[in-house]
Each structure stands twice: as C-alpha cells, then as structure tokens.
Write a protein that holds these residues in place. Structure first.
Motif, short mmCIF file in Angstrom:
data_model
loop_
_atom_site.label_atom_id
_atom_site.label_comp_id
_atom_site.label_asym_id
_atom_site.label_seq_id
_atom_site.Cartn_x
_atom_site.Cartn_y
_atom_site.Cartn_z
N GLY A 1 1.45 -1.35 0.06
CA GLY A 1 -0.27 -0.22 -0.06
C GLY A 1 0.56 1.34 0.73
O GLY A 1 0.83 1.92 -1.01
N PHE A 2 2.21 1.20 0.91
CA PHE A 2 2.97 2.21 0.85
C PHE A 2 3.79 2.59 -0.48
O PHE A 2 3.05 3.83 -0.86
N TYR A 3 4.15 1.09 -1.19
CA TYR A 3 4.55 1.44 -2.12
C TYR A 3 3.22 1.94 -3.39
O TYR A 3 4.30 2.85 -4.22
N TYR A 4 2.78 1.85 -3.78
CA TYR A 4 1.42 2.26 -4.74
C TYR A 4 1.31 3.74 -4.28
O TYR A 4 1.14 4.82 -5.41
N ALA A 5 1.32 4.24 -2.61
CA ALA A 5 0.29 5.83 -2.86
C ALA A 5 1.72 6.27 -2.76
O ALA A 5 1.66 7.50 -3.12
N ILE A 6 3.45 5.66 -2.89
CA ILE A 6 4.40 6.57 -3.53
C ILE A 6 4.65 6.25 -4.89
O ILE A 6 4.85 7.72 -5.55
N ARG A 7 4.28 6.17 -5.82
CA ARG A 7 4.05 5.99 -6.97
C ARG A 7 3.15 6.40 -7.45
O ARG A 7 3.51 6.84 -8.84
N ILE B 1 4.49 13.82 -5.10
CA ILE B 1 5.52 13.56 -4.92
C ILE B 1 6.70 13.27 -6.62
O ILE B 1 7.79 13.67 -6.61
N ALA B 2 5.63 13.45 -7.16
CA ALA B 2 6.59 13.18 -8.76
C ALA B 2 7.31 14.20 -9.05
O ALA B 2 8.36 14.20 -9.90
N HIS C 1 11.72 11.29 -10.41
CA HIS C 1 11.93 11.12 -12.16
C HIS C 1 13.57 9.52 -11.79
O HIS C 1 14.18 8.89 -10.38
N PRO C 2 13.89 8.69 -12.56
CA PRO C 2 14.84 7.55 -11.78
C PRO C 2 16.17 7.85 -11.27
O PRO C 2 17.06 9.63 -11.78
N ASN C 3 16.42 7.60 -10.67
CA ASN C 3 18.41 7.88 -9.96
C ASN C 3 19.42 6.69 -9.42
O ASN C 3 18.99 5.85 -8.77
N ILE C 4 20.22 6.26 -10.65
CA ILE C 4 20.88 5.58 -11.29
C ILE C 4 21.41 4.78 -9.92
O ILE C 4 22.27 4.07 -9.85
N ILE C 5 22.18 6.69 -9.05
CA ILE C 5 23.01 6.27 -7.89
C ILE C 5 22.33 6.06 -6.69
O ILE C 5 22.69 4.85 -5.93
N LEU C 6 20.46 6.27 -6.30
CA LEU C 6 20.04 5.69 -6.00
C LEU C 6 19.97 4.30 -5.94
O LEU C 6 19.35 3.59 -5.02
N ALA C 7 19.30 3.85 -6.69
CA ALA C 7 19.36 2.45 -6.42
C ALA C 7 20.62 1.47 -6.86
O ALA C 7 20.15 0.65 -6.42
N ILE C 8 21.44 2.01 -7.48
CA ILE C 8 22.87 0.98 -6.73
C ILE C 8 23.06 0.86 -5.45
O ILE C 8 23.15 -0.25 -4.50
N VAL C 9 22.82 2.29 -4.85
CA VAL C 9 22.09 2.29 -3.16
C VAL C 9 21.73 0.94 -2.91
O VAL C 9 22.10 0.46 -1.12
N ALA C 10 20.43 1.23 -2.97
CA ALA C 10 19.34 0.04 -2.46
C ALA C 10 19.65 -1.41 -2.83
O ALA C 10 19.56 -1.98 -1.86
N GLY C 11 19.90 -1.36 -4.11
CA GLY C 11 20.51 -2.97 -3.99
C GLY C 11 21.61 -3.34 -3.11
O GLY C 11 21.96 -3.94 -3.25
N ILE C 12 22.70 -2.27 -3.52
CA ILE C 12 23.75 -2.85 -2.42
C ILE C 12 23.20 -2.72 -0.84
O ILE C 12 23.46 -3.80 0.08
N ILE C 13 22.45 -1.96 -0.02
CA ILE C 13 21.68 -2.30 1.30
C ILE C 13 20.80 -3.32 1.02
O ILE C 13 20.86 -3.92 2.43
N TYR C 14 19.89 -4.19 -0.08
CA TYR C 14 19.60 -5.16 0.18
C TYR C 14 20.52 -6.18 0.54
O TYR C 14 19.74 -7.36 1.01
N SER D 1 14.05 -0.31 -9.86
CA SER D 1 14.89 1.01 -9.45
C SER D 1 15.30 1.59 -10.59
O SER D 1 15.38 2.82 -10.43
N ILE D 2 15.92 1.17 -11.14
CA ILE D 2 17.01 2.12 -11.93
C ILE D 2 15.43 2.44 -13.47
O ILE D 2 15.39 4.23 -14.13
N ASN D 3 14.46 1.62 -13.22
CA ASN D 3 13.53 1.98 -14.41
C ASN D 3 12.34 3.43 -13.28
O ASN D 3 11.39 3.81 -14.39
N ALA D 4 12.42 3.38 -11.95
CA ALA D 4 11.18 3.77 -11.36
C ALA D 4 11.67 4.95 -10.68
O ALA D 4 12.52 5.32 -10.54
N PRO D 5 10.49 5.97 -10.13
CA PRO D 5 10.80 6.99 -9.42
C PRO D 5 11.90 7.15 -8.04
O PRO D 5 11.70 5.69 -8.04
#
Length: 229
Positions: A119-125, A130-131, A142-155, A189-193
């Motif tokens: 529910g939180f996911y779709y509320a953000i999207r 927010i956009a 807008h997509p952000n490659i740095i933040l996408a990489i950070v999210a992948g590393i954290i998980y 994340s690469i293609n997501a907000p």
C-alpha cells in the motif's frame, strides 16, 4: 479486490504522506523516510519474533545434524525408490520429533507486512506531488541510478546479515536469493521514480540495524531454550 486494496491501503498511505510532509515544510522525501521508519517500528515485534524463531531453528538444526547427515548418506547410496521414500519419511519424523517445521522460520510477519508495504509502495508511485518534488540531489519522480545502486547494495548487505542467523543448510540453499533479490530491486529502481529506492534504502538500513540489535541483545538465552523445547 483492487478497489478494496486501493481504498483501504493506498489512499490512506497517500494521505499520510501528504500530512507528514506538511510537518517538514512540504518535504515528501522526509515524509517517506519518517513513515518508512514508523512502519518498520510497528512491524518490529513480529520481525523480532521471527528472528528468535530462526535462532531456535538454527540451534535445533545443529543438534540433529548428525542424524540428518546419516539419513542423507543412506539415501544417496540407496537406489530403490520405495526405500528412498521411506527414508524421506524418516527425515520428516526426525523434524517432528524435535518440533521443527518450515513455519518455524516465521511466515506470519511476511503475511502481515505485505499489504502494508505494498500500500505504501503504490501510494508513493501514484502521487503527482511526489513526482514533481526534489529531495537532496535527486527528483523523487524521476529515476536516479546512484540511489538505485545504493538500494541494491543495502538489500544485499541486509540479506547477508540475515543469512548469518540461518541454519547452515538453509543459508546454503538460499544463497542465490541473496543475489536475485538485490538485482531485482536494482533493475526495478533504475526505471522507477527515485522515491521508491529511497523507501527501499531506508527500510533496508532499518532491517540491518534491527537484525544486528537482535543478534547482540535478544538471543543470549535462546540456545538453552531451543534445546529444551
């Protein structure tokens, strides 16, 4: 069903994001961080219970490992399917004897948190506000490659921390999950907000801290309890 989920989960979270942002000068980035932390805090009792169950299971798995290894060895050497099935039943009886079950790893926390997090996911999207909002160095819409990489590393790190508490057999069987899950988060994340990897990053960091806390302070007496049960 979709209408029910949207009405009772997505819309309330969308309203909550806007309300929280109003306390931070309209910062939706801060709102996402605060709400993510609050959600994780609410779910903490269930996740800590899951951690304790995993700790007990690990101790029990170590306890029965010699018997399991013996059964597995005989199964490898045996060619008769009927005898192999009998040995599989013997393995199940061993689990039953020590009060062990796959459910002991704790499916309930996952079932409880899924509708909340989705529910939180779709509320953000789905939020137009927010956009169009900028937080730190990136635009949340807008997509952000740095933040996408950070999210992948954290998980990936979060999985490695969690894996350290699993029984060796389960940790070995799930090692690929430690790669698949972060890779999936990275590609989404690469293609997501950017709001979504922000949400995943904050949640992942919280889970790492929660697991380390549980490992350090909440499991000192668990081995004794596990052996007694």
């Amino acid at each position: 069903m979709i209408g029910f989920f949207h009405h009772y989960f997505v819309e309330p979270f969308a309203s909550l994001i806007h309300l929280t942002a109003s306390f931070f000068d309209g910062s939706y980035g801060m709102a996402i961080i605060i709400i993510t932390l609050v959600i994780r805090l609410i779910l903490s009792p269930f996740m800590l219970k899951q951690y304790k169950n995993q700790q007990q299971m690990r101790v029990k798995m170590d306890l029965i490992k010699p018997e399991m290894d013996e059964i597995k060895k005989r199964m490898k050497e045996e060619k008769d399917p009927a005898v192999q099935r009998k040995m599989q039943q013997e393995m199940l009886e061993l689990y039953k004897k020590h009060n062990m079950s796959p459910l002991s790893f704790g499916c309930l926390p996952i079932l409880i948190q899924m509708p909340i997090l989705m529910g939180f996911y779709y509320a953000i999207r789905g939020s137009k506000e927010i956009a169009s909002h900028t937080f730190l160095w990136f635009n949340l819409g807008h997509p952000n490659i740095i933040l996408a990489i950070v999210a992948g590393i954290i998980y990936y790190l979060q999985f490695k921390v969690q894996q350290s508490n699993m029984p060796k057999a389960q940790a070995q069987s799930m090692k690929w999950m430690g790669l698949i899950s972060p890779i999936m988060i990275l590609f989404v994340s690469i293609n997501a907000p950017a709001a979504l990897p922000l949400y995943w990053s904050v949640g992942g960091l919280f889970l790492i801290g929660q697991t380390l806390f549980a490992k350090a302070y909440l499991t000192k007496k668990e081995p004794e309890k596990a052996i007694q049960t």
